[in-house]
Structures are given as C-alpha cells and as structure tokens.
Motif scaffolding. Structure first.
Motif, PDB file in Angstrom:
ATOM      1  N   THR A  25      66.187  99.196 -11.033  1.00  0.00           N
ATOM      2  CA  THR A  25      66.558  97.943 -11.685  1.00  0.00           C
ATOM      3  C   THR A  25      66.669  96.820 -10.654  1.00  0.00           C
ATOM      4  O   THR A  25      66.460  97.034  -9.459  1.00  0.00           O
ATOM      5  N   PHE A  26      67.013  95.640 -11.129  1.00  0.00           N
ATOM      6  CA  PHE A  26      67.198  94.496 -10.243  1.00  0.00           C
ATOM      7  C   PHE A  26      68.438  93.726 -10.670  1.00  0.00           C
ATOM      8  O   PHE A  26      69.005  93.962 -11.738  1.00  0.00           O
ATOM      9  N   THR A  27      68.850  92.821  -9.828  1.00  0.00           N
ATOM     10  CA  THR A  27      69.908  91.879 -10.188  1.00  0.00           C
ATOM     11  C   THR A  27      69.545  90.528  -9.624  1.00  0.00           C
ATOM     12  O   THR A  27      68.930  90.432  -8.551  1.00  0.00           O
ATOM     13  N   THR A  28      69.885  89.492 -10.355  1.00  0.00           N
ATOM     14  CA  THR A  28      69.698  88.136  -9.836  1.00  0.00           C
ATOM     15  C   THR A  28      70.965  87.628  -9.152  1.00  0.00           C
ATOM     16  O   THR A  28      70.972  86.532  -8.606  1.00  0.00           O
ATOM     17  N   ASP A  29      72.028  88.444  -9.209  1.00  0.00           N
ATOM     18  CA  ASP A  29      73.260  88.085  -8.509  1.00  0.00           C
ATOM     19  C   ASP A  29      73.081  88.313  -7.019  1.00  0.00           C
ATOM     20  O   ASP A  29      72.559  89.357  -6.592  1.00  0.00           O
ATOM     21  N   LEU A  30      73.501  87.372  -6.216  1.00  0.00           N
ATOM     22  CA  LEU A  30      73.404  87.524  -4.771  1.00  0.00           C
ATOM     23  C   LEU A  30      74.448  88.522  -4.279  1.00  0.00           C
ATOM     24  O   LEU A  30      75.572  88.537  -4.777  1.00  0.00           O
ATOM     25  N   PRO A  31      74.097  89.366  -3.303  1.00  0.00           N
ATOM     26  CA  PRO A  31      75.095  90.274  -2.719  1.00  0.00           C
ATOM     27  C   PRO A  31      76.253  89.486  -2.118  1.00  0.00           C
ATOM     28  O   PRO A  31      76.062  88.381  -1.599  1.00  0.00           O
ATOM     29  N   LYS A  32      77.432  90.069  -2.178  1.00  0.00           N
ATOM     30  CA  LYS A  32      78.630  89.342  -1.736  1.00  0.00           C
ATOM     31  C   LYS A  32      79.535  90.228  -0.890  1.00  0.00           C
ATOM     32  O   LYS A  32      79.524  91.452  -1.018  1.00  0.00           O
ATOM     33  N   ILE A  33      80.321  89.593  -0.037  1.00  0.00           N
ATOM     34  CA  ILE A  33      81.426  90.233   0.660  1.00  0.00           C
ATOM     35  C   ILE A  33      82.675  89.409   0.368  1.00  0.00           C
ATOM     36  O   ILE A  33      82.590  88.230   0.000  1.00  0.00           O
ATOM     37  N   ALA A  34      83.833  90.036   0.519  1.00  0.00           N
ATOM     38  CA  ALA A  34      85.099  89.376   0.208  1.00  0.00           C
ATOM     39  C   ALA A  34      85.824  88.968   1.490  1.00  0.00           C
ATOM     40  O   ALA A  34      85.564  89.507   2.579  1.00  0.00           O
ATOM     41  N   VAL A  35      86.743  88.011   1.318  1.00  0.00           N
ATOM     42  CA  VAL A  35      87.544  87.539   2.455  1.00  0.00           C
ATOM     43  C   VAL A  35      89.024  87.667   2.082  1.00  0.00           C
ATOM     44  O   VAL A  35      89.688  86.681   1.727  1.00  0.00           O
ATOM     45  N   PRO A  36      89.569  88.893   2.165  1.00  0.00           N
ATOM     46  CA  PRO A  36      91.006  89.061   1.908  1.00  0.00           C
ATOM     47  C   PRO A  36      91.815  88.640   3.125  1.00  0.00           C
ATOM     48  O   PRO A  36      91.339  88.709   4.266  1.00  0.00           O
ATOM     49  N   GLY A  37      93.043  88.197   2.876  1.00  0.00           N
ATOM     50  CA  GLY A  37      93.873  87.799   4.004  1.00  0.00           C
ATOM     51  C   GLY A  37      95.179  87.183   3.573  1.00  0.00           C
ATOM     52  O   GLY A  37      95.566  87.220   2.402  1.00  0.00           O
TER      53      GLY A  37
END
Length: 352
Positions: free
Chosen positions: A152-164
């Motif tokens: 499958t595919f996704t049009t959502d861009l991969p993401k990382i989080a910034v917890p702090g």
C-alpha cells in the motif's frame, strides 16, 4: 349461514398457511456447501500506486454461490484480515447478495490502512467469503481462505515527535516534525520549546511512545545527535524552526519567536512589521487589524531572510516566495498564521 362459511374458510386458510410455514422451516435445516473464491487467486501480488488514477480498479472479488438445502436468498460478506490473526480483526469492504465486487485503488488502500497495514511494505492479507441467510444472519458458512500480498501507500509524510519539558514529556501529544517524503530522513517543523527535549520515532503502528527509537544531543550541544548515551537537547523558551536528519544525525533549532505582517495593505506599509501574537491553545499566530486593499507577507524576527508568501494563491505558504498575499478589500481582518502542521503551513484572512 354465510358468516359461518366465511369463518370456516378463514380458519382453514390459517391452518394451511401455518402448515406451509412449518414445512418451510423444515426445508431449511442445514447449509450444503460454501463458496469458492474465484478471484483473487492465492498468492497474487498487488502493488498500489499513489500516482495512478485513484478511481481505477485495484482488485476484483468473485466467488461461486454457496448452497443450502432449499433455494433461498443468500447474503455475502467479504472479510479481510492480516494473515496469522485468524480473522480476529476484520475489514468488510462489502455485504451484498451478488457474487462479484470490485474496489478502486483509493478504497482498497484505505481499507487496508484501517487494518494497520504498514505503507510501502509488502503485507500478507487473508480473504474469505462469509455467506448466510435470514436477518439476523443464520446458518453461516465460510469459504476457504485465500492469501494475497499487497503493498500500500500513504500520502501522509513520515513524522517524528518532539516530547519534552514544553509539553510534559508525553509522546502521544508531542508536536511533530515531517520529512520531505517517504524514506527521506530530513524532518522539519515549528515547535514551541522550553528547556529539555528529545526526538522520538514512531513504532510499527505509527504510535509515539517511550521505548521507540529516540535521539538526544551527544553532549557537545553542537547540533549532533546520538541514540545511545545521549543527553537531552536544550532550548530557551521560544518558538523554533527545528530541523532533524535521522541519518546524518544532525539537528538545528532557530528561534523565530517574533512574527508579523508587512506590506502596502498594512499600517506600516513595506517599511515595518505589525506583530502577531502567539496563541498556545490553537498553536497559531493571530492579529486583529484594519487592512487596505493591497498585499502582505509574513516574516520572522523583523527581517527578510525568513518570510512567507503564497505562490499560486492556494492558501499554503511558500518560504521566501516572490509572490505576495493579496488582501482583496479594505476592512477589519483577523489574520491567522498556522505553522503547526509540519510542511503544510497555512494562513487565513478573515474579514470581520
């Protein structure tokens, strides 16, 4: 006499209908044979393409009729599940009384996403046909399982989080950075920071939680990240444009804690900014202002080296664009600058 005849006739008719109903119930006593899936075939591969017309047919399900001991209307449900789950969590793309169903690319991709399929990764999917009669469903039968392989595919861009410290060190609610594309390692976004923080990758289910891969500073505070023996990154309270490369293991955080509008539609013209105010509840920059018909731009820190226009007038901001933003008519406006969605920066001009 006529009334007696009528009553006798109705009584006899009721007995006949009751007898027929009892006979019908006796006729349907058990299923005879379940459906056989004709398409797709076992082991068939499907690669869904995000650049193809999304209404094109992606898959065709077809099967032969189930049979019961008496002719009757049969309901069919297509069931799909991740292989190895024994259909404990199923997607049902169709419940019909036919033996043929097609899905287009968009619908098939969305259904598989609902099952938790990881995009751009070949995944094994089990398919079976459930047949039943009556309402509610009775005398259920299942076809043999067919297994297909899908990408499958996704049009959502991969993401990382910034917890702090800026949000209580809670990964699920942490602000996000987005990469430029799938498998790209360059992440960016705007984040309000206040003290110590880290960068956190999602797990296979795309959830952010402690235990996932995370990165911190190597201890030199010169923009270098490490996964092991790291220390938390540090930033004074403010609004930052953050860039992270998870392959090069680098990061930068530029403080853009002042945003304003400038242009011939503003009171200061092209000579000075009118500042916006940050609203932490909506994570947007806002301003109520009287504007004239003309043009504006957004810029940071009262300087031209970091500004946004709108190329194509599509409502999305473009960094250092040569195109200004049109103010169609004079009036009082609420101006909203929204940098909270990484790589999808937008604005609103709301006439009051």
């Amino acid at each position: 006499m006529k009334n007696i005849i009528k009553i006798s006739y109705l009584f006899a008719l009721a007995l006949l209908i009751g007898a027929c109903s009892e006979d019908d119930e006796k006729l349907i006593v058990a299923p005879e044979s379940s459906s056989t899936i004709l398409t797709p075939s076992d082991g068939q591969h499907f690669i869904l393409n995000q650049f193809e017309e999304q209404t094109n047919t992606a898959i065709t399900f077809s099967w032969d009729d189930s049979s019961y001991e008496t002719p009757t209307n049969i309901n069919y449900a297509i069931e799909m599940a991740l292989s190895g789950t024994d259909f404990s969590d199923v997607a049902i793309p169709a419940t019909i009384d036919q033996t043929y169903f097609t899905m287009n690319i968009a619908d098939f991709n969305a259904t598989l996403a609902g099952l938790g399929v990881t995009p751009f990764t070949e995944t094994s999917i089990d398919i079976r046909i459930k047949s039943s009669i009556g309402d509610p469903s009775q005398l259920v039968q299942y076809s043999e399982t067919v297994t297909i392989l899908v990408t499958t595919f996704t049009t959502d861009l991969p993401k990382i989080a910034v917890p702090g410290n800026h949000q209580g060190w809670d990964p699920p609610t942490a602000p996000l950075l987005a990469s430029s594309g799938f498998a790209a390692s360059d992440y960016e976004g705007y984040v309000w920071l206040d003290g110590e923080h880290k960068f956190l990758a999602p797990n296979e289910s795309l959830a952010f939680e402690w235990g996932n891969t995370d990165w911190g500073d190597d201890g030199t505070f010169t923009g270098h990240l490490v996964e092991e023996d790291e220390v938390n990154c540090l930033a004074a309270a403010g609004y930052y444009y953050v860039k992270v490369d998870t392959v090069l293991l680098t990061y930068s955080e530029t403080n853009y804690s002042s945003w304003g509008i400038i242009g011939d539609a503003t009171p200061g013209g092209w000579d000075g900014d009118t500042d916006l105010t940050y609203d932490p509840a909506t994570q947007t920059w806002r301003l109520d202002i009287s504007l004239t018909s003309g043009e504006i731009k957004f810029r940071a820190n009262d300087a031209w080296d970091w500004n946004y226009g709108d190329t194509g007038a599509d409502g999305f901001l473009d960094l250092n664009s040569p195109d200004n933003i049109a103010v169609p008519a004079a009036g009082n406006y609420t101006v909203v600058l929204d940098l909270s969605v990484p790589r999808e920066y937008t604005y609103l001009l709301i006439q009051n």
